[in-house]
Design an enzyme around this catalytic site. Structure first.
Site, short mmCIF file in Angstrom:
data_model
loop_
_atom_site.label_atom_id
_atom_site.label_comp_id
_atom_site.label_asym_id
_atom_site.label_seq_id
_atom_site.Cartn_x
_atom_site.Cartn_y
_atom_site.Cartn_z
N HIS A 425 -24.41 -16.04 -23.53
CA HIS A 425 -22.84 -16.63 -24.03
C HIS A 425 -22.10 -17.62 -23.00
CE1 HIS A 425 -18.82 -16.70 -26.33
NE2 HIS A 425 -19.69 -17.58 -26.72
N ARG A 588 8.61 -49.22 -9.30
CA ARG A 588 9.50 -48.46 -11.07
C ARG A 588 11.35 -48.54 -10.16
NH1 ARG A 588 9.00 -44.13 -14.74
NH2 ARG A 588 9.87 -42.80 -13.08
N ASN A 740 4.41 -42.10 -22.47
CA ASN A 740 5.02 -40.27 -22.89
C ASN A 740 6.61 -41.04 -23.06
OD1 ASN A 740 3.38 -39.99 -20.87
ND2 ASN A 740 4.77 -39.76 -19.24
N CYS A 803 0.96 -46.75 -18.07
CA CYS A 803 1.70 -45.89 -16.86
C CYS A 803 1.97 -44.89 -17.66
CB CYS A 803 2.63 -47.14 -16.33
SG CYS A 803 3.73 -47.20 -17.01
#
Length: 844
Positions: A425, A588, A740, A803
């Protein structure tokens, strides 16, 4: 398997639809289902010439689960069903006492645990005590009289644990076993496994009722598990284990450490030859690497079940590439065969120098799942989850794992077990997740009560550091250094096919030249997000200059501080442009609230530190801090609001971009700069910043006597911006969705505080996924579609991308591709995953 001519024990299947109806009916079998099962049972009895519950012609059954997607060990199985005190006597007269009572005690244990909820450990205690009394170490050394004694003890466990006798009616046993398998679909471990693996939309589990075949009938019988190729490396060679005189649970559960398949080849050559032929047939039929369970009963091979085999990242890529070379599949099928998590595994580090820690190797087990793991020892699954939640890397150390440990196994960076083989397992689940695992390490002796483990001559406690090498099975003392991964060999071939098929471009979020180089090496087609604020923390001089800029009261003071930052920004951009030669780089402008650049700690300490950094008095600093303080800074003075309030900030950053672009172009590199204005909500905000940027560009081009083309665009992070995208597109040459912040503002969830309630939402089904990890397609996704459509209506050649972190999440990437975006941008190490996800959309 039966339909393609392989030897499969007769049986019947209860469908997943029946399970769904059972769950919806308040856990009652659908009307008429039990009668259908009994009718199907008659067919099995006729084929086998035996009857359930008949001592003179005993038929025993296995009752197994079977979901549409493999979930190894997560749901329940009952073997040897149909035994009671009368039937066992009839079975003994036909097949021998030892075999009959061995099967009976196994059934009592499994039925008690799976159906009645009696802890397996209560049966295990009786077995271990009896072995100690009889002076034997293996189950197989117990005599038939010993096993009769054990059966009596096991039946007493039922009375002590549940206050009732073992149910002896075989039909009642079958009814209860069917319900137990259905119920196991909603067991804690199964739900947790589906959550971890993002498995949804299934109806439930099927129930497979089959006549038993027996691997525990002596030296001409046995049981095994195999993969048609090596699931760790992908090598085209049977990979599995076999136990003589045993049943399947002995192998899968890791109760006994098995031997390799050569044992079967030597002892049962005819059955082995048939098994090899069956493996070839199954691979050709399913066009995949298969995981197979089989039993040999008195030299006759029986195939019990097969499914697509879980594999590591390395194994998945090699199997896909080899099967294309063999002509079994085409490149599109190969692309579908490899999962995003497989590539994620290949992006994980390995040990820096395996030869350097040879003297610190304290034990060696089986290399059950490759890779490197470094962490602190814990002994319980729930402790592993708790430590992981605190940010601690852990190694879960167990005698053997069970499905109940699934949460802890997922939380751990590595798994070490004392028992179990390569198909136990622990090994199967670890390989499926890309977790490093060392199993069957007999030198490991665990004292769970004292939370210590003796490994060889070393005694270690909970919290001590160890390292595991899943490729060699080595257990190493202490923390060993790791090295980053590389793309080579089969992976390069595979990613070449991926890039041929995909239409969506993949870029990277990178803030430094090193990040940019990593991104390029991983196949990025440019930088989709360069966050300028991250550069400010690179040295004390930089952060002090930033703080002077923040504390400045007049534009002149601010410009003086910004002039100190200009050469740093220009130098960083030059390095990134060189690394991304010939590819676009999206930079940015400053986005976060200014308070993020201030020191942390007590206010008095902050004031003293800032006064020292800025040559201001403490009173002046305190006054300035008061003016800058905000109730909700993430919705406050940040993004384009900074550049509009302090145009000199935008001027400095734009100048750094343009000066760096021209300098690097003169060095022979191709530069394609794109400047992105953050947090725009109105077209007027963007227009203000565009005017500032274009004015600076004209000045720099005039001063340096050079010109180059550039783009100005914006991040769409505010829901309002998505709705007025047509107006914003009048000024913007590209959109980049900052998913986000767009998620944060659409849901009204603070990313910093969502951890207080998100786990409750997920566990209660209020949300299916963390929306900051997996894009909310029905809400945030619709805003993206609206903005894209409206933006392109106003500007048909508008470049559109994303992004946020969602740019590297496979289901989100699929959505972006279908929505018509031009590119996604994600962290450098997720670039290969995004490339694969984009290709899978194209070929599906």
């Amino acid at each position: 398997m039966a339909s393609i001519g392989l030897s499969v024990p007769p049986g019947l299947t209860v469908s997943t639809e029946a399970c769904q109806e059972y769950q919806e009916n308040g856990k009652k079998l659908p009307e008429g289902l039990w009668d259908e099962i009994l009718e199907g049972l008659k067919t099995i009895e006729k084929e086998m010439g035996a009857s359930l519950g008949d001592p003179s012609k005993p038929l025993l059954l296995s009752v197994r689960s079977g979901a549409a997607i493999s979930m190894p060990g997560m749901m329940d199985t009952v073997l040897n069903l149909g035994l009671n005190d009368e039937v066992v006597v009839g079975l003994a007269s036909k097949s021998g006492e030892r075999f009959a009572y061995d099967s009976y005690r196994r059934f009592l244990d499994m039925f008690g645990n799976v159906v009645m909820g009696i802890p397996h450990s209560l049966f295990e205690e009786q077995l271990e005590r009896l072995k100690a009394v009889k002076g034997v170490s293996l189950d197989t050394e117990l005599t038939s009289e010993d096993l009769k004694e054990l059966v009596t003890k096991y039946k007493r466990v039922y009375v002590d644990a549940k206050g009732q006798e073992f149910p002896s009616d075989p039909r009642n046993q079958l009814y209860a076993a069917v319900l137990a398998v259905f119920d196991s679909w909603d067991s804690t471990r199964a739900i947790k496994y589906r959550t971890i693996n993002r498995i949804s939309g299934l109806k439930g589990t099927a129930v497979n009722i089959q006549s038993m075949v027996f691997g525990n009938m002596g030296s001409t019988s046995g049981t095994g598990v195999l993969f048609t190729r090596n699931p760790s490396t992908g090598e085209k060679k049977l990979y599995g284990e076999f136990l003589i005189n045993a049943q399947g649970e002995d192998v899968v559960a890791g109760i006994r450490t098995p031997e390799d398949l050569d044992t079967m080849k030597n002892c049962m050559p005819d059955a082995y030859k048939e098994l090899v032929e069956n493996c070839e047939i199954l691979e050709r039929h399913y066009k995949d690497m298969m995981d197979i369970e089989f039993t040999v009963q008195e030299n006759r091979l029986w195939m019990l079940q097969c499914r697509s085999g879980k594999r590591t990242g390395k194994g998945a890529v090699k199997i896909a590439v080899d099967m294309v070379k063999e002509g079994l599949i085409d490149t599109s099928s190969a692309i579908k065969m490899v999962e995003a998590r497989h590539l994620d595994q290949l992006m994980h580090p390995q040990f820096e120098n395996p030869s350097a820690f040879k003297e610190k190797v304290i034990a060696t087990g089986l290399p059950a799942s490759p890779g490197a793991a470094v962490g602190q020892i814990v002994f319980r699954g729930d402790d592993a989850e708790a430590w992981h939640a605190q940010g601690k890397p852990v190694i879960l150390v167990r005698m053997e794992t069970s499905p109940e440990d699934v949460g802890g196994m997922h939380a751990a960076t590595g798994i070490l077990t004392a028992r179990g083989g390569m198909t136990s397992h622990a090994a199967v689940v670890a390989r499926g997740w890309g977790k490093c695992c060392v199993s069957g390490c007999s030198d490991v002796r665990i004292n769970e009560a004292e939370k210590t483990v003796a490994i060889g001559s070393q005694v270690l406690s909970e919290g001590d550091w160890i390292s595991l090498n899943g490729s060699t099975g080595e257990v190493i003392l202490g923390k060993q250094p790791l090295a980053p991964p590389t793309l080579t060999g089969d992976l390069e071939s595979f990613m070449h096919w991926v890039d041929e098929k995909r239409k969506l471009k993949v870029m990277a979020n990178a803030d430094t030249p090193d990040d940019a180089l990593t991104a390029r090496n991983n196949g990025a087609q440019g930088i989709g997000l360069c966050r300028t604020e991250h550069m400010f923390f690179a040295s004390d001089e930089r952060i002090k200059a930033v703080r002077k800029m923040i504390m400045a009261v007049t534009p002149e003071q601010r410009k003086e501080a910004l002039n100190q930052l200009l050469p740093y920004q220009r130098s960083d951009f030059e390095g990134i442009f060189r690394a991304m030669d010939g590819l676009p780089v999206t930079i940015r402008l400053l986005d976060p609230p200014l308070h993020e650049f201030l020191p942390e700690g007590d206010i008095d300490e902050i004031v003293v530190e800032l006064a020292s950094d800025t040559n201001m008095t403490e009173d002046e600093v305190f006054s300035r801090i008061e003016k800058l303080s905000e109730v909700n800074p993430m919705l406050g003075f940040r993004g384009c609001r900074l550049g509009i309030s302090y145009p000199e900030l935008t001027e400095m950053q734009s100048r750094a971009v343009f000066e760096a672009s021209i300098t690097v172009t003169r060095q022979g590199f191709q530069v394609f700069p794109e400047i992105m204005v953050p947090l725009v909500g109105t077209p007027q905000e963007l227009k203000h910043q565009v005017n500032v940027i274009r004015s600076v560009a004209e000045k720099v081009f005039a001063e340096m006597g050079s010109f180059l083309s550039y783009k100005i665009g914006t991040m769409i992070e505010i829901p309002r911006a998505a709705l007025v995208a047509d107006e914003i597109a009048d000024e913007a040459e590209f959109f980049s969705f900052g998913t986000n912040d767009l998620t944060q503002m659409t849901f009204g969830y603070s990313r910093d505080d969502v951890g207080k309630f998100l786990p409750i939402y997920l566990s209660n089904g209020v949300l299916q996924n963390d929306p900051f990890e997996v894009l909310d397609q029905r809400g945030v996704g619709q805003l993206i579609k609206i903005a894209t459509e409206r933006g392109r209506r106003a500007r048909p050649d508008l470049k559109v991308g994303i992004c946020g972190e969602h740019g590297g999440e496979p289901s989100s990437v699929a959505f972006f591709a279908e929505a018509g975006l031009d590119y996604v941008s994600c962290s450098p190490f997720r670039v290969p995953i995004a490339r694969l996800a984009a290709a899978q959309v194209a070929v599906s």
